[in-house]
Scaffold this active site. Structure first.
Site, PDB file in Angstrom:
ATOM      1  N   TYR A 149       1.099  -1.276  -0.043  1.00 52.77           N
ATOM      2  CA  TYR A 149       0.120   0.092  -0.093  1.00 52.77           C
ATOM      3  C   TYR A 149       0.824   1.186   0.386  1.00 52.77           C
ATOM      4  CZ  TYR A 149      -3.299   3.262   1.237  1.00 52.77           C
ATOM      5  OH  TYR A 149      -4.351   4.352   1.582  1.00 52.77           O
ATOM      6  N   ASP A 244       9.346   2.628   0.278  1.00 52.69           N
ATOM      7  CA  ASP A 244       8.618   3.171   0.293  1.00 52.69           C
ATOM      8  C   ASP A 244       8.648   2.462   2.143  1.00 52.69           C
ATOM      9  OD1 ASP A 244       5.833   4.214   1.557  1.00 52.69           O
ATOM     10  OD2 ASP A 244       4.734   3.061   0.394  1.00 52.69           O
ATOM     11  N   LYS A 272       5.315   8.870   8.728  1.00 56.70           N
ATOM     12  CA  LYS A 272       5.300   8.485  10.900  1.00 56.70           C
ATOM     13  C   LYS A 272       6.298   8.846  11.381  1.00 56.70           C
ATOM     14  CE  LYS A 272       2.803   4.796   8.493  1.00 56.70           C
ATOM     15  NZ  LYS A 272       1.299   5.085   8.719  1.00 56.70           N
TER      16      LYS A 272
END
Length: 442
Positions: A149, A244, A272
């Site tokens: 994702y 990613d 994050k």
């Protein structure tokens, strides 16, 4: 016997009201508990390894705001730094020295990054890096992996994991075929399919993007030679390799998965942890590629709140804390104790399970395994997971409400927390067949 008398009356009332105000009652899909049944708990506050809901119940938290809380929630040094920054203002919309400081820290830590651009989310970082890949190579097609994702942008919602998998959506209505026509997919850990795609699309593929350790189809590690193979294939064919590392960056090692595995991609996306709990994202890589970004080059990308002083402050302090000696050894030890313990409890109570961990990231599936890719992950017993999840929640253990999400530990988690978690897991798994899947409210 673990106390299972948790009452969630206020959570239920608040969520019922939220459903009239927001789609599904939430601001992000997985929070709605659609795949585990029942209603979500509504948080009131967090501290260290724990969360408290609006009814006053305390939980051991293994979600950690989906990864950023690596030092523990509301770390006092991060909070103190934010208080000081707040006095100077919440947003500048202009350059600040804090951007320089965090940029230098990121560049020093992450092997692939020579220049970095800050944005506001991981989704935004992945959108921008895709545009940059295409501009630099002059090619339009990309390869992504099933179950990985990279945010909710149209071009990435092809065989995506995370919330898409959790909700059972085929991808997403509203995404035109033209948006995904240049997105090719391959099973994770499958080099032969990647090679075949390059053969079928000569000089058309701009690059390959992947989670080097999958966290959005559950926790899945790369097979030996997989990342090395991708590096070789992309280099030989004039394509870019993009990691990613929104989840893995600064979590499985200070320099991310690329430091951990010794593989240097061309570009990297982050998020994050580098915001210390505040909204942030970033992308970076080789200077010759990043110099194409406006205003240095012709590839446009902008953001009013990019480089926000509060996010920069929280990120700087978090990375400073992570530089302390023994940080990642401590994370690895406590997470291994949890992950190994969960698998042992499952075995002793007669349940098929597999999984593992790397540093402060872990996961397990209710299936014999092994799980090498998303297709393997889908063989997991989702009904059993939902029953297990509800039983753990009733015992004060907060896990990600989806079989297709990795879990996270923090420096604040203790041996006592892990032992309490394993005791709860044993209780639940000894009686899990007696659980009834709660009905999800419409």
């Amino acid at each position: 016997m673990v106390n299972t008398s948790i009452k969630t009356t206020k959570s239920e009332e608040i969520f019922a009201a939220a459903q009239k105000l927001m789609p599904g009652g939430v601001s992000s899909p997985v929070r709605a508990f659609k795949s585990v049944g029942g209603q979500p708990i509504v948080f009131d506050r967090v501290e260290g390894a724990y969360i408290w809901d609006v009814d006053g119940n305390k939980y051991i938290d293994y979600v950690g705001t989906w990864g950023p809380a690596i030092c523990g929630h509301a770390h006092p040094e991060v909070i103190a730094a934010l208080h000081a920054a707040l006095e100077k203002g919440t947003s500048f919309g202009a350059p600040s020295v804090l951007e320089n400081v965090l940029a230098e820290m990121v560049i020093d830590a992450v092997p692939s990054i020579e220049m970095v651009r800050f944005v506001n989310s991981g989704t935004e970082a992945c959108m921008a890096v895709l545009r940059l890949m295409r501009a630099f190579t002059g090619r339009d097609k990309i390869i992504k992996f099933e179950g990985c994702y990279h945010g909710h942008a149209d071009m990435f919602l092809v065989k995506a994991g995370s919330g898409v998998a959790t909700l059972g959506l085929p991808d997403s209505p509203g995404v035109p075929k033209s948006a995904t026509s240049n997105t090719l997919t391959a099973p994770y850990n499958d080099l032969e399919t990647v090679k075949a795609l390059f053969e079928e699309n000569p000089d058309e593929i701009a690059g390959v993007i992947l989670e080097p350790v999958v966290g959005n189809a559950g926790f899945i590690s790369p097979d030996a030679g997989f990342l090395e193979g991708l590096r070789e294939i992309t280099r030989d064919r004039g394509a870019l390799l993009v990691f990613d590392e929104v989840m893995t960056g600064f979590r499985i090692a200070y320099g991310g998965a690329q430091e951990r595995f010794g593989i240097t991609p061309d570009l990297t996306t982050l998020g994050k942890i580098i915001g210390g709990g505040l909204p942030v994202g970033a992308y970076g890589g080789r200077k010759d590629i990043m110099s194409m970004i406006a205003p240095a080059g012709p590839v446009y990308q902008a953001g009013t709140l990019s480089g926000n002083p509060l996010a920069m402050t929280a990120g700087i302090k978090t990375l400073e804390l992570l530089q302390k000696p023994g940080t990642y050894e401590a994370l690895d030890r406590i997470t291994k104790k949890l992950a190994d313990g969960m698998l042992q409890v499952a075995k002793e109570t007669g349940h098929a399970a597999c999984g593992g961990q790397i540093s402060g990231m872990f996961g397990f599936f209710f299936t014999e395994g092994p799980v090498h890719n998303y297709e393997d992950a889908k063989k997991a017993d989702l009904i059993k997971f939902s029953r297990f999840y509800r039983g753990m929640l009733e015992r004060g253990i907060y896990l990600a409400p989806s079989q297709f999400e990795a879990g996270f530990t923090s420096l604040a988690h203790t041996d006592a927390d892990v032992e309490q978690t394993l005791a709860a897991a044993r209780e639940v798994l000894m009686s899990v067949t007696s659980y009834q899947l709660p009905v999800t409210s419409d």
